[in-house]
Design a protein around this motif. Structure first.
Motif, PDB file in Angstrom:
ATOM      1  N   ALA A  40       0.718  -1.024  -0.195  1.00 54.11           N
ATOM      2  CA  ALA A  40       0.142  -0.281  -0.177  1.00 54.11           C
ATOM      3  C   ALA A  40       0.859   1.190  -0.047  1.00 54.11           C
ATOM      4  N   LEU A  41       2.390   1.115  -0.031  1.00 57.71           N
ATOM      5  CA  LEU A  41       3.040   2.410  -0.341  1.00 57.71           C
ATOM      6  C   LEU A  41       3.577   2.822  -1.552  1.00 57.71           C
ATOM      7  N   PRO A  42       3.124   4.104  -1.551  1.00 60.37           N
ATOM      8  CA  PRO A  42       3.742   4.950  -2.616  1.00 60.37           C
ATOM      9  C   PRO A  42       5.092   4.900  -2.956  1.00 60.37           C
ATOM     10  N   ILE A  43       5.801   4.340  -3.585  1.00 56.91           N
ATOM     11  CA  ILE A  43       7.356   5.187  -3.776  1.00 56.91           C
ATOM     12  C   ILE A  43       7.790   5.966  -4.860  1.00 56.91           C
ATOM     13  N   LEU A  44       6.905   6.035  -6.005  1.00 58.98           N
ATOM     14  CA  LEU A  44       7.400   6.740  -7.073  1.00 58.98           C
ATOM     15  C   LEU A  44       6.150   6.893  -7.348  1.00 58.98           C
ATOM     16  N   ARG A  45       5.506   8.605  -7.474  1.00 56.69           N
ATOM     17  CA  ARG A  45       4.390   8.634  -7.638  1.00 56.69           C
ATOM     18  C   ARG A  45       3.932  10.542  -8.766  1.00 56.69           C
ATOM     19  N   GLY A  46       4.586   9.331  -9.908  1.00 58.90           N
ATOM     20  CA  GLY A  46       4.927  10.081 -10.996  1.00 58.90           C
ATOM     21  C   GLY A  46       5.883  10.926 -11.714  1.00 58.90           C
ATOM     22  N   ILE A  47       6.869   9.778 -11.998  1.00 56.60           N
ATOM     23  CA  ILE A  47       7.982  10.414 -12.186  1.00 56.60           C
ATOM     24  C   ILE A  47       8.011  10.567 -13.881  1.00 56.60           C
ATOM     25  N   ASP A  48       8.106  11.800 -14.180  1.00 52.95           N
ATOM     26  CA  ASP A  48       8.725  11.863 -16.143  1.00 52.95           C
ATOM     27  C   ASP A  48       9.698  13.068 -16.072  1.00 52.95           C
ATOM     28  N   LEU A  49      10.844  12.261 -16.933  1.00 52.46           N
ATOM     29  CA  LEU A  49      12.356  13.070 -16.471  1.00 52.46           C
ATOM     30  C   LEU A  49      12.797  12.392 -17.727  1.00 52.46           C
ATOM     31  N   THR A  50      13.086  13.286 -19.357  1.00 53.42           N
ATOM     32  CA  THR A  50      13.669  13.385 -20.265  1.00 53.42           C
ATOM     33  C   THR A  50      15.113  13.201 -20.450  1.00 53.42           C
ATOM     34  N   ILE A  51      15.920  12.141 -20.684  1.00 52.25           N
ATOM     35  CA  ILE A  51      17.569  12.624 -20.695  1.00 52.25           C
ATOM     36  C   ILE A  51      17.736  12.401 -22.098  1.00 52.25           C
ATOM     37  N   ASP A  52      18.316  13.880 -22.030  1.00 55.03           N
ATOM     38  CA  ASP A  52      18.685  13.533 -24.016  1.00 55.03           C
ATOM     39  C   ASP A  52      20.098  12.523 -23.985  1.00 55.03           C
ATOM     40  N   PRO A  53      20.743  11.963 -25.375  1.00 51.24           N
ATOM     41  CA  PRO A  53      21.629  11.438 -25.702  1.00 51.24           C
ATOM     42  C   PRO A  53      22.755  12.086 -25.254  1.00 51.24           C
ATOM     43  N   GLY A  54      23.721  11.966 -24.972  1.00 50.96           N
ATOM     44  CA  GLY A  54      24.975  11.931 -23.971  1.00 50.96           C
ATOM     45  C   GLY A  54      25.042  12.797 -22.664  1.00 50.96           C
ATOM     46  N   GLU A  55      24.036  12.760 -21.775  1.00 52.71           N
ATOM     47  CA  GLU A  55      23.973  13.532 -21.054  1.00 52.71           C
ATOM     48  C   GLU A  55      24.563  12.871 -20.190  1.00 52.71           C
ATOM     49  N   PHE A  56      24.518  13.310 -18.829  1.00 53.82           N
ATOM     50  CA  PHE A  56      25.220  12.957 -17.385  1.00 53.82           C
ATOM     51  C   PHE A  56      23.897  13.472 -16.763  1.00 53.82           C
ATOM     52  N   VAL A  57      23.088  12.480 -16.223  1.00 54.34           N
ATOM     53  CA  VAL A  57      21.944  13.551 -15.175  1.00 54.34           C
ATOM     54  C   VAL A  57      21.951  12.739 -14.168  1.00 54.34           C
ATOM     55  N   VAL A  58      22.296  13.672 -12.491  1.00 55.37           N
ATOM     56  CA  VAL A  58      22.281  12.791 -11.492  1.00 55.37           C
ATOM     57  C   VAL A  58      20.981  12.829 -10.551  1.00 55.37           C
ATOM     58  N   LEU A  59      20.819  11.231 -10.595  1.00 57.92           N
ATOM     59  CA  LEU A  59      19.499  11.816  -9.474  1.00 57.92           C
ATOM     60  C   LEU A  59      19.576  11.592  -7.855  1.00 57.92           C
ATOM     61  N   LEU A  60      18.963  12.679  -7.517  1.00 59.03           N
ATOM     62  CA  LEU A  60      19.879  12.980  -6.705  1.00 59.03           C
ATOM     63  C   LEU A  60      18.216  13.279  -4.861  1.00 59.03           C
ATOM     64  N   GLY A  61      18.568  12.891  -3.814  1.00 59.52           N
ATOM     65  CA  GLY A  61      16.949  12.406  -3.078  1.00 59.52           C
ATOM     66  C   GLY A  61      17.814  11.922  -1.791  1.00 59.52           C
ATOM     67  N   PRO A  62      17.022  12.083  -0.993  1.00 58.04           N
ATOM     68  CA  PRO A  62      17.678  11.629   0.513  1.00 58.04           C
ATOM     69  C   PRO A  62      16.793  10.220   0.350  1.00 58.04           C
ATOM     70  N   SER A  63      18.316   9.548   1.539  1.00 54.32           N
ATOM     71  CA  SER A  63      17.783   8.251   1.709  1.00 54.32           C
ATOM     72  C   SER A  63      16.041   7.471   1.486  1.00 54.32           C
ATOM     73  N   GLY A  64      15.981   6.497   0.655  1.00 57.44           N
ATOM     74  CA  GLY A  64      14.599   6.195   0.500  1.00 57.44           C
ATOM     75  C   GLY A  64      13.302   6.820   0.120  1.00 57.44           C
ATOM     76  N   CYS A  65      13.933   7.331  -1.074  1.00 58.61           N
ATOM     77  CA  CYS A  65      13.396   8.752  -1.682  1.00 58.61           C
ATOM     78  C   CYS A  65      12.498   7.605  -2.991  1.00 58.61           C
ATOM     79  N   GLY A  66      13.244   7.093  -3.269  1.00 58.35           N
ATOM     80  CA  GLY A  66      12.715   5.629  -4.344  1.00 58.35           C
ATOM     81  C   GLY A  66      14.121   6.750  -5.831  1.00 58.35           C
ATOM     82  N   LYS A  67      15.136   6.278  -5.208  1.00 58.46           N
ATOM     83  CA  LYS A  67      16.169   6.580  -6.443  1.00 58.46           C
ATOM     84  C   LYS A  67      17.163   5.170  -6.845  1.00 58.46           C
ATOM     85  N   SER A  68      17.029   3.936  -6.086  1.00 49.64           N
ATOM     86  CA  SER A  68      17.596   3.240  -6.769  1.00 49.64           C
ATOM     87  C   SER A  68      16.689   1.376  -7.380  1.00 49.64           C
TER      88      SER A  68
END
Ligand SMILES: Nc1ncnc2c1ncn2[C@@H]1O[C@H](COP(=O)(O)OP(=O)(O)OP(=O)(O)O)[C@@H](O)[C@H]1O
Ligand SMILES: [Mg+2]
Length: 360
Positions: free
Chosen positions: A15-43
């Motif tokens: 019943a625990l929502p972990i990701l609540r509607g993630i939209d992200l476009t990563i362009d070819p060749g980009e270095f995008v970092v997903l930054l957030g506190p522990s437990g926010c759903g990055k992994s």
């Protein structure tokens, strides 16, 4: 180089929502970092992109193709995990070639690809050693190498440096940047370390409780945080904050009645008088007011203590019951010893709606 599209991805565990509607476009060749506190759903998000975890709703596109339900092996990507478990009984060479061997890649091709990745990561002299005979940083490089022999077009990293000491982490950051510049690959990199995010990323996506709060260049995220959460999470020492109310004449008024002229502030929309707000000012932007207003309602700060940082010092202040900090010149510059009026450009400040946390 391939792009990645993350479209409306949701995910719950029970019943625990972990990701609540993630939209992200990563362009070819980009270095995008997903930054957030522990437990926010990055992994969780990274595993969904890799196809190691199913999603509840939404879609994953890789190189313009819908890969939402594709097998991980079809996604043209490589992943480096936080625990980089190398096979202890195999040499570095065998560790690097293992994935290709089980995929029945021809032997000559394995030798060629292991050689080229070893050269790239400068681990050729280590190829015949076992993992136990390597330092932490060398092991990490082998783990990255193991990902790169599979794919250099799209690499996913899940906190690959968190097991290393501070010096090695700093060295590996430099190597990762070089690697990105050399290969031009698309990289998605997960961390909860804001220094890592700021130094590595071409763009940072700040995630909080399963939602993206801001996607911008590191400088933009630092200078123009889109939410109070981002303002607090990024920056060390932390941003200085003061709660108050917005008044009709574009003045900010704190609980104790101190006011700040915000006419130089670039409001995102017409400000509504009476709104409860939080004012944020980076320590780098605070100084001793050059022309003190000497009004009864000017901000007033009391120095608490200084921390020496070598060329300059950090001065901690007591301001309206809040702890603020600012930099002072250790040499020459006068360090206030008694109450004084702190100054800053309204244009450098950030103002947030206290209720929603959104930048005004
Ligand atoms: N298999 C699972 N079953 C149930 N809950 C899970 C599972 N995997 C992760 N979670 C929960 O989902 C949330 C997000 O986990 P996730 O690993 O994505 O966080 P993270 O942002 O990577 O954190 P960290 O920085 O600590 O690695 C956490 O609250 C975690 O406890
Ligand atoms: Mg994680």
């Amino acid at each position: 180089m391939i792009g990645v599209g993350i479209r409306g991805v949701t995910k719950s565990y029970g019943a625990l929502p972990i990701l609540r509607g993630i939209d992200l476009t990563i362009d070819p060749g980009e270095f995008v970092v997903l930054l957030g506190p522990s437990g926010c759903g990055k992994s969780t998000l990274l595993n969904i992109v890799a196809g190691l975890e199913p999603l509840d709703d939404g879609a994953i596109e890789i190189a313009g193709e819908d890969m939402t339900h594709a097998d991980p092996s079809k996604r043209h990507l490589a992943m480096v995990f936080q625990s980089y478990a190398l096979f202890p009984t195999m040499s570095v060479r065998q560790n690097l070639g293992f994935g290709m061997r089980i995929n029945r890649v021809p032997k000559a091709e394995i030798v060629r690809r292991v050689q080229s990745v070893a050269a790239l990561l400068q681990i050729e002299p280590l190829l015949d050693r076992k993992p136990a005979q390597l330092s932490g940083g060398q092991r990490q490089r082998v783990a990255i190498g193991r990902a790169l022999v599979r794919s250099t077009r799209l690499c996913l990293f899940d906190e690959p440096l968190s097991n290393l000491d501070a010096q090695l982490r700093a060295d590996m950051r430099v190597e990762l940047r070089r690697l990105h510049a050399d290969l031009g690959s698309t990289m998605i990199y997960v961390t909860h370390d804001q220094v890592e995010a700021m130094t590595l990323a071409s763009r940072v996506a700040v995630i909080n409780r399963g939602k993206v709060e801001q996607v911008d260049t590191p400088q933009k995220v630092y200078d123009r945080p889109a939410t109070l959460f981002v303002a607090r999470f990024v920056g060390s020492p932390a941003i200085n904050l003061l709660e108050g109310v917005l008044m009709a004449d574009r003045r900010f008024r704190s609980a104790t009645g101190a006011t700040v002229d915000l006419s130089g502030y670039a409001f995102a929309s017409t400000p509504r008088p009476g709104t409860e707000v939080v004012l944020g000012v980076r320590p780098d932007d605070v100084r001793v007011a050059e022309a003190p207003a000497r009004r009864g309602d000017a901000l007033s700060a009391v120095p608490a203590f200084t921390e020496s940082l070598g060329p300059r010092s950090l001065l901690w202040l007591e301001l309206d019951g809040q702890r603020w900090s600012m930099y002072v010149d250790a040499k020459g510059g006068a360090i206030p010893t008694g109450p004084f009026e702190p100054g800053f450009d309204a244009a450098d400040a950030s103002l947030f709606d206290k209720t929603t946390g959104v930048r005004l």
